[in-house]
Design an enzyme around this catalytic site. Structure first.
Site, mmCIF file in Angstrom:
data_model
loop_
_atom_site.group_PDB
_atom_site.id
_atom_site.type_symbol
_atom_site.label_atom_id
_atom_site.label_comp_id
_atom_site.label_asym_id
_atom_site.label_seq_id
_atom_site.Cartn_x
_atom_site.Cartn_y
_atom_site.Cartn_z
ATOM 1 N N GLU A 304 0.831 -1.209 0.000
ATOM 2 C CA GLU A 304 0.000 0.000 0.000
ATOM 3 C C GLU A 304 0.865 1.259 0.000
ATOM 4 O O GLU A 304 0.611 2.203 -0.751
ATOM 5 C CB GLU A 304 -0.936 0.000 1.214
ATOM 6 C CG GLU A 304 -1.987 -1.104 1.165
ATOM 7 C CD GLU A 304 -1.448 -2.460 1.610
ATOM 8 O OE1 GLU A 304 -0.313 -2.525 2.142
ATOM 9 O OE2 GLU A 304 -2.148 -3.462 1.404
ATOM 10 N N ASP A 308 1.401 4.117 -3.164
ATOM 11 C CA ASP A 308 1.247 5.574 -3.006
ATOM 12 C C ASP A 308 2.492 6.305 -3.490
ATOM 13 O O ASP A 308 2.418 7.266 -4.261
ATOM 14 C CB ASP A 308 1.024 5.929 -1.529
ATOM 15 C CG ASP A 308 -0.320 5.451 -1.001
ATOM 16 O OD1 ASP A 308 -1.178 5.089 -1.817
ATOM 17 O OD2 ASP A 308 -0.499 5.443 0.230
ATOM 18 N N SER A 505 -7.047 3.847 -3.539
ATOM 19 C CA SER A 505 -5.773 4.224 -2.930
ATOM 20 C C SER A 505 -4.686 4.379 -3.992
ATOM 21 O O SER A 505 -3.599 4.857 -3.686
ATOM 22 C CB SER A 505 -5.361 3.218 -1.863
ATOM 23 O OG SER A 505 -5.497 1.912 -2.344
#
Length: 589
Positions: A304, A308, A505
């Site tokens: 994750e 990003d 995300s």
């Protein structure tokens, strides 16, 4: 709304001792009645070696907060005389927490109270000196867990996340503060909320239903989908795909004073080897983190966090990038970092959220919104992912109602939803990603800036879900969108190999990178940065058509009803996805 606790402990009580014993216990966040959450398993009670960090969030004077809200919209609204006349951290502090000769600051009183408790009735409670934010609105301290149970009059347990394997200490029952503290403190953070932990939707783990859904099979595909030199990234969304669709340039330098940040809540480090392999394979010159704030957590590189970093860099490097880490999964750790940094990064991308009904008390949402307004008043652009479970949220299909997201449903931030290409592996029109979060808040009313857009959506001929499933008078979200779908997942380098990952995300840092690029142009021209985006999105950019309008698809996550995209704004994809040259021309005009 959310102020006081319905027991007369609001601001008007001076020292608040008139009403009885200062040590009398007051239940905090009385609306919190559930002390469990999906995917979290309650384990053993805490023992003498356990510690936990808590953040006591100070109440905000309602009159000062109303003044902040007025300022927030004044500096964020195109056409206002004070548009982009942002305030410094010090100016906001003196507005919200003015110095009074005869009255100490709430935070100072709380520190003193904790210190006294530590030396008298609760010996050994504090394991360090309390920290106070520069903005005087938070007091954080590490405590002995067993002593904290006594102090907060609660029971603390180890909770383990069944999918992510993380362990947190949280309360398994209501918590209390002595009356002398309770009328100064809004709530205690990192004590009760069990976070939603996003687990990246990696294509290897994607079920065939998901892989095939919402995209036509297209074996040929455009070359850009194979532009990362990694066999596992064939048919992936890559930096080249984004540049071909959204038309943003590659920067070679960054303007003085520009910066961007991603907030991470996954106890995960960033592995430079993964960033280097992404850089090489996908042809992105600059993929690095310039600053890390907050505890780094374990050094395990998380998908994750890497998603990003890799994609905000793919869009906006070499604008300096900060990673703000919260190992205790709290938005208030992120807010604490912002409130201690006079030069906080101008664009903040946060892929974090939970359902409004998941342990999210009124007090908590109210003070989150105070923090969001402080960010906007400083000229920061705060962007949040809208969620990856369509209209149903993390709660799922329990009851025949949708479950809106917070903070995505906050009127004071910009929510980024998800799309995918209408034809798989073909750069062109986008359609709603059916798992992209969107809908209407059950807590916050439709803000003025979007009322016309929301009315237009309801007045259109689009098919609507049954009115009993959502709050038509709530804040509608998302505001904008970007690619997020798993049909062509994002190519990510993590843990030494490549994989394809989907989710809002991914969309959030991509859109945030575009905003950082807009700021780069503004700063170079001696102009102020974008700040809170929504009034500009709804009154200027959306009507001017600088986003690719998404007009097909429904965000029902494959089950039952959801919101269907149509012309203009909709609660599936907002105003649509970025057409960077059009956005830039409008901003610089």
């Amino acid at each position: 709304h959310g102020e006081g606790h319905g027991e007369g402990h609001g601001e008007g009580h001076g020292e608040g001792h008139e009403g009885g014993d200062p040590m009398e216990l007051v239940q905090m966040e009385p609306g919190m009645t559930v002390f469990e959450a999906p995917s979290w398993e309650k384990g053993a009670r805490v023992s003498s070696e356990d510690t936990l960090e808590v953040t006591l969030v100070m109440k905000t004077c309602p009159m000062a907060r109303a003044q902040l809200e007025e300022l927030f919209f004044d500096v964020s609204t195109p056409g206002s005389a004070n548009y982009k006349s942002y305030k410094s951290l010090d100016e906001l502090t003196s507005m919200l927490r003015p110095e009074h000769a005869d009255k100490p600051q709430k935070a100072a009183e709380i520190v003193e109270f904790l210190s006294t408790a530590n030396s008298e009735d609760f010996k050994g409670l504090l394991l360090e000196e309390p920290r106070v934010t520069k903005t005087l609105d938070m007091v954080s301290v590490r405590m002995s867990a067993v002593k904290a149970e006594e102090f907060f009059h609660t029971e603390l347990y180890h909770f383990t996340h069944l999918k992510a394997g993380r362990t947190l200490i949280r309360a398994g029952a209501p918590y209390f503060l002595p009356h002398a503290m309770a009328h100064k403190v809004a709530f205690v953070e990192k004590l009760v909320r069990l976070p939603y932990i996003r687990v990246a939707e990696v294509e290897a783990a994607v079920t065939s239903r998901r892989a095939l859904r919402g995209a036509g099979a297209n074996a040929t595909g455009d070359d850009e989908f194979d532009s990362c030199d990694a066999s596992l990234c064939s048919g992936a969304t890559t930096p080249a795909v984004l540049a071909s669709r959204y038309l943003h340039p590659t920067l070679t330098a960054a303007a003085e004073g520009n910066g961007m940040a991603v907030a991470e809540f996954q106890l995960q480090g960033i592995d430079d080897d993964d960033l280097a392999s992404f850089s090489t394979a996908c042809g992105v010159d600059h993929v690095s983190v310039d600053t890390v704030e907050g505890a780094g957590g374990s050094l395990k590189a998380g998908v994750e966090a890497l998603l990003d970093v890799e994609y905000i860099e793919a869009v906006a490097a070499p604008i300096p990038l900060t990673v703000i880490n919260s190992i205790s999964y709290s938005l208030f750790d992120w807010a604490e970092a912002l409130n201690n940094d006079d030069d906080a990064a101008l664009v903040q991308s946060v892929s974090y959220g939970n359902d409004e009904i998941q342990q999210t008390s009124d007090e908590y949402m109210y003070e989150c919104n105070t923090q969001f307004m402080m960010g906007g008043a400083r000229g920061l652009s705060l962007l949040f992912a809208s969620g990856d479970q369509g209209v149903w949220g993390r709660t799922g299909h329990s009851g025949s109602v949708f479950h809106p997201d917070f903070p995505a449903g906050s009127p004071y931030i910009t929510a980024v939803g998800g799309t995918q290409f209408s034809t798989k592996s073909t750069i062109g029109d986008e359609t709603t990603w059916e798992d992209g979060g969107g809908g209407f808040s059950n807590t916050f009313a439709t803000p003025d800036y979007q009322s016309a857009a929301v009315e237009a959506y309801f007045a259109s001929s689009v098919e609507l879900p049954d009115s009993s499933m959502y709050n038509a008078t709530g804040r509608g979200y998302p505001d904008v969108a970007a690619l997020a779908g798993t049909a062509n997942g994002y190519c990510v380098a993590a843990s030494g190999h490549f994989m394809k990952v989907g989710g809002t995300s991914a969309a959030c840092p991509v859109f945030a990178g575009m905003v950082a690029q807009l700021n780069d142009n503004l700063l170079t021209a001696g102009k102020a940065p974008m700040g809170f985006l929504n009034p500009w999105i709804y009154s200027v950019a959306g009507p001017a058509g600088v986003f690719y309008d998404v007009t097909t698809g429904t965000n029902n996550a494959g089950v039952g009803s959801g919101f269907t995209a149509t012309d203009g704004w909709d609660p599936a994809t907002g105003y649509g996805t970025p057409n960077f040259p059009a956005m830039l021309e409008l901003v610089m005009a």
